[in-house]
Design an enzyme around this catalytic site. Structure first.
Site, PDB file in Angstrom:
ATOM      1  N   CYS A  79       1.135  -1.540  -0.158  1.00  0.00           N
ATOM      2  CA  CYS A  79      -0.065   0.069  -0.305  1.00  0.00           C
ATOM      3  C   CYS A  79       0.815   1.018   0.263  1.00  0.00           C
ATOM      4  CB  CYS A  79      -1.187   0.021   1.073  1.00  0.00           C
ATOM      5  SG  CYS A  79      -2.049   1.332   1.302  1.00  0.00           S
ATOM      6  N   HIS A 172      -2.647  -5.102   2.292  1.00  0.00           N
ATOM      7  CA  HIS A 172      -2.545  -5.150   2.877  1.00  0.00           C
ATOM      8  C   HIS A 172      -1.896  -6.987   3.514  1.00  0.00           C
ATOM      9  CE1 HIS A 172      -1.306  -1.187   3.898  1.00  0.00           C
ATOM     10  NE2 HIS A 172      -3.224  -1.040   3.379  1.00  0.00           N
ATOM     11  N   GLU A 174      -0.674  -8.319   5.521  1.00  0.00           N
ATOM     12  CA  GLU A 174       0.110  -8.245   7.111  1.00  0.00           C
ATOM     13  C   GLU A 174      -1.595  -7.754   8.005  1.00  0.00           C
ATOM     14  OE1 GLU A 174       0.987  -5.931   4.670  1.00  0.00           O
ATOM     15  OE2 GLU A 174       0.685  -3.616   5.538  1.00  0.00           O
TER      16      GLU A 174
HETATM   17  N1  GLN Z   1      -3.710   6.701   1.271  1.00  0.00           N
HETATM   18  C1  GLN Z   1      -2.292   6.191   2.086  1.00  0.00           C
HETATM   19  C2  GLN Z   1      -0.770   6.968   1.368  1.00  0.00           C
HETATM   20  O1  GLN Z   1      -1.259   7.565   0.226  1.00  0.00           O
HETATM   21  C3  GLN Z   1      -1.322   4.444   2.145  1.00  0.00           C
HETATM   22  C4  GLN Z   1      -2.412   4.098   2.016  1.00  0.00           C
HETATM   23  C5  GLN Z   1      -2.067   2.550   3.172  1.00  0.00           C
HETATM   24  O2  GLN Z   1      -1.400   2.722   3.278  1.00  0.00           O
HETATM   25  N2  GLN Z   1      -3.170   1.795   3.773  1.00  0.00           N
HETATM   26  O3  GLN Z   1       0.325   6.817   2.184  1.00  0.00           O
END
Ligand code: GLN
Length: 192
Positions: A79, A172, A174
């Site tokens: 992410c 995710h 994790e």
């Molecule tokens: N939207 C977040 C960002 O731009 C990332 C979100 C996440 O890691 N769950 O950093």
């Protein structure tokens, strides 16, 4: 014994460490450049990419991470980690590390309330679909020819990519009890 570091300046690094511990992999919380010195792999966790980017800069980690991964250290971003590994972002901030040949759009599936879970197919993982948790998730806008899609939706959205020793997922693993993606990354580290 291989040792995998998890960038631990912000975000859900504890969950990655817990998953790796379940696989009996030695781990290290990475907050300073010296923590990178004896690692065989690195995970950049989910969280807030702008905060992670700023803290990496403050702790002097940006250049050492770019160099370590550039020299072949396996890396996996989940992410926010996918955002930081990107070659380009649609948004002006943060400045990504520029390691993968990817173009990524932040928060592309809506705001926090629009976070969702769904089963995604990941053909390289045996054992059926993967329960994917998307939280303000980024979208893969485009990838270069050396980037392999590992998971995608029926309408063509890519959720996981690999480019040699670099792996990124927009969701995710994790935050689930499914350790298959962590096993996949440990295999990448073991075979590097
Ligand atoms: N939207 C977040 C960002 O731009 C990332 C979100 C996440 O890691 N769950 O950093």
């Amino acid at each position: 014994m291989r040792k995998i570091g998890v960038l631990a300046v912000q975000g859900d690094f504890a969950e990655h460490i817990q998953a790796l511990s379940k696989l009996e992999v030695e781990t290290e919380e990475v907050r300073l450049p010296e923590h990178l010195s004896d690692l065989d792999g690195l995970i950049i966790p989910g969280g807030e990419s702008t905060s992670q980017s700023r803290l990496m800069e403050i702790y002097g980690l940006t250049t050492p991470v770019i160099e370590s991964v550039g020299n072949g250290m396996p890396v996996w971003g989940t992410c926010a980690g996918m955002i930081l590994l990107a070659g380009k972002l649609v948004e002006p901030h943060p400045v990504p590390l520029g390691l993968m040949d990817t173009k990524i759009q932040r928060n592309a599936y809506g705001r926090q309330v629009d976070s969702f879970e769904t089963d995604v197919s990941v053909p390289c993982l045996s054992g059926g679909d993967f329960r994917a948790i998307f939280i303000r998730a980024p979208k893969v806008v485009s990838v270069g020819s050396g980037v392999e899609a590992l998971s995608w939706s029926s309408d063509g959205d890519i959720f996981a990519v690999r480019e040699g020793h670099m792996l990124a997922t927009s969701f995710h693993p994790e935050l689930t009890n499914d350790l298959r993606f962590h096993e996949y990354f440990v295999d990448m580290v073991n075979s590097s």
